[in-house]
Design an enzyme around this catalytic site. Sequence first.
Site, PDB file in Angstrom:
ATOM      1  CD  GLU A 125     -11.932   0.682  -5.657  1.00  0.00           C
ATOM      2  OE1 GLU A 125     -13.017   1.199  -5.233  1.00  0.00           O
ATOM      3  OE2 GLU A 125     -10.622   0.889  -5.036  1.00  0.00           O
TER       4      GLU A 125
HETATM    5  N1  LIG Z   1       4.019   2.617   2.549  1.00  0.00           N
HETATM    6  C1  LIG Z   1       2.614   3.343   3.055  1.00  0.00           C
HETATM    7  C2  LIG Z   1       1.655   4.083   2.594  1.00  0.00           C
HETATM    8  C3  LIG Z   1       0.588   3.369   2.862  1.00  0.00           C
HETATM    9  N2  LIG Z   1      -0.200   3.095   3.794  1.00  0.00           N
HETATM   10  C4  LIG Z   1      -1.810   3.591   4.097  1.00  0.00           C
HETATM   11  O1  LIG Z   1      -2.464   2.526   3.298  1.00  0.00           O
HETATM   12  C5  LIG Z   1      -3.408   2.647   3.079  1.00  0.00           C
HETATM   13  C6  LIG Z   1      -4.431   2.645   2.007  1.00  0.00           C
HETATM   14  O2  LIG Z   1      -3.533   3.197   0.701  1.00  0.00           O
HETATM   15  P1  LIG Z   1      -3.954   3.447  -0.335  1.00  0.00           P
HETATM   16  O3  LIG Z   1      -3.756   2.020  -1.180  1.00  0.00           O
HETATM   17  O4  LIG Z   1      -3.219   4.596  -0.779  1.00  0.00           O
HETATM   18  O5  LIG Z   1      -5.188   4.231  -0.259  1.00  0.00           O
HETATM   19  P2  LIG Z   1      -6.512   4.919  -1.155  1.00  0.00           P
HETATM   20  O6  LIG Z   1      -6.271   4.271  -2.363  1.00  0.00           O
HETATM   21  O7  LIG Z   1      -5.982   6.544  -0.670  1.00  0.00           O
HETATM   22  O8  LIG Z   1      -8.064   4.547  -0.718  1.00  0.00           O
HETATM   23  P3  LIG Z   1      -8.911   4.110  -1.610  1.00  0.00           P
HETATM   24  O9  LIG Z   1      -8.556   2.772  -2.721  1.00  0.00           O
HETATM   25  O10 LIG Z   1      -9.501   3.225  -0.188  1.00  0.00           O
HETATM   26  O11 LIG Z   1      -9.867   5.121  -2.458  1.00  0.00           O
HETATM   27  C7  LIG Z   1      -3.468   4.697   3.776  1.00  0.00           C
HETATM   28  O12 LIG Z   1      -4.350   3.915   4.686  1.00  0.00           O
HETATM   29  C8  LIG Z   1      -2.257   4.567   4.204  1.00  0.00           C
HETATM   30  O13 LIG Z   1      -2.306   5.149   4.834  1.00  0.00           O
HETATM   31  C9  LIG Z   1       0.470   2.168   4.943  1.00  0.00           C
HETATM   32  O14 LIG Z   1       0.314   2.093   5.985  1.00  0.00           O
HETATM   33  N3  LIG Z   1       2.181   2.312   4.551  1.00  0.00           N
HETATM   34 CA   LIG Z   2      -6.972   2.880  -3.367  1.00  0.00          CA
END
Ligand SMILES: Nc1ccn([C@@H]2O[C@H](COP(=O)(O)OP(=O)(O)OP(=O)(O)O)[C@@H](O)[C@H]2O)c(=O)n1
Ligand SMILES: [Ca+2]
Length: 506
Positions: free
Chosen positions: A173
């Site tokens: 990752e």
């Molecule tokens: N416009 C946005 C989109 C997403 N988030 C937040 O950003 C965080 C991380 O999103 P992401 O990178 O998509 O996480 P994932 O890939 O789902 O998680 P991981 O990599 O840990 O598996 C999430 O908690 C989501 O609530 C945010 O605050 N504002």
């Molecule tokens: Ca992610």
Amino acid sequence: MEESRDSRVKRFLTSNGMVILGFIFILCLIALLAVGLVQNKAQSENFKYGIVFDAGSSHTTMYIYKWSAEKVNDTGLVYEIEACKVKGRGIASYRNLQEIPVYMSQCMGRAKDVIPRFKHQETPVYLGATAGMRLLRFDNKELVEKILSSVSSLFKSYPFNFQGARIISDAEEGSYGWITINYLLGRLKEKHSPKSLFWRKNESQSTYGALDLGGASTQITFVPVNETHTSSEMLKHFRLYGRNYTVFTHSYLCFGKDQALLWKMARNATQLQSDLLLEPCFHPGYTTTMATRKLYGSYCSRKFNNLDQGDTIRIQGTGNFLECQRSILELFNASFCNTYDCVFDSVHVPPIWGKFGAFSAYYYTMSFLNLTSEDVSSEEMVTRKMEEFCSTPWAVVNTTFADVNKKYLSEYCFSGTYVLTLLQKLGFTEYWNQIEFLNKINGYAEAGWSLGYMLNLTNMIPAELPPPKPFSRPTYITLMVFFSLLLAVVFILGSVIFQKSSHFWK
Ligand SMILES: Nc1ccn([C@@H]2O[C@H](COP(=O)(O)OP(=O)(O)OP(=O)(O)O)[C@@H](O)[C@H]2O)c(=O)n1
Ligand SMILES: [Ca+2]
């Protein structure tokens, strides 16, 4: 008699001259075509496509990439043509497996529309799951297998070339995120100029470090300098485009934004005398309730489970930045450190240096708070902004940003304070201005591990530099001009001779 011999000589010269000129003309034409063809042999466009599902802890996104098969060795030529958000939460929260086709089919249908039908069979599809599934694996390996096999059977029913659905490792990752941003920023294939040869020892200085903040874990990956204290497990070695890279990479499970918030609230809730949790990281006037099953249900928050509590707790925001930061700081435990500088989770991070690209929740949070500009060059500026934002009443925030997703909005005070604290703990206090918050890089593709993953699995980044073109650009232009001129001269000469000879024949 004299005249007829003269005319025979002339006739001989004219006809042979024409043959010779014709011969030279054809040779020039062949040379011109050959130079053009050799140089531009690979220029006709034949596009290829690749599909990657990034199955994150909070949600899944399908990315479709497109590239020219012939120009693939040039940097930055793979670009994202579609990012489709799969409905619902992350795949680790799927309980009813029958629903998987309902969620995934919409994006797969989109892929069928976007990618030309005759390319479907050769287009690879990958699904990589990250921290949400890693956490679920601790609790329920069987369910993990079931989810992945349901997704796989669904994907196999589509006309694409399905290449597997799996949980990617922490190191993958971090490393693929690092490859993605450096590929898109054109940092992997900088020209071997005399200057870069001079700086050969430090050549990997030109790469960016990568900072990814997800919902359940966070990664830091960069090329350290003179690092002797780092354990070899955290160092990864790559050879890309003829250069060697040694990167430090580490993924902190539970330090993603959502899990850190859950963990922090669970920790604070242990001291509760009632069912009311006063939460400094939420705005004043913000209230919500949470099922204790959810609060303590995660691997990251479970150890704080307070069996005396009821089914739900009430949460009320107090909007106090300093208190919020203090409670976040408690998550970072440096008690395992001994000799070297070290940060949370007992992991030694080599000293920070050079430029960094910060993406995912680093970017979402800082861009919402208007803190991505280069003018925001210090922690103090971020701190001032957070103090002001966290103390703003929820009613005001809610009306000012009426069109922002309510869940994200209610958590930006926490997210901003968390990003600030996390970056301090990783060692960025003196290096704030070295961080660039990135989303879509140079218009090509979003920063994240998925592009790097596909580049690797399709062998698109060769270990060695591709062989140079047969002719350098100046040589190519000189050859083309030379043969064109020769062609013109031969043509003119031929015409003159032809005219003279036809005059003579008359
Ligand atoms: N416009 C946005 C989109 C997403 N988030 C937040 O950003 C965080 C991380 O999103 P992401 O990178 O998509 O996480 P994932 O890939 O789902 O998680 P991981 O990599 O840990 O598996 C999430 O908690 C989501 O609530 C945010 O605050 N504002
Ligand atoms: Ca992610």
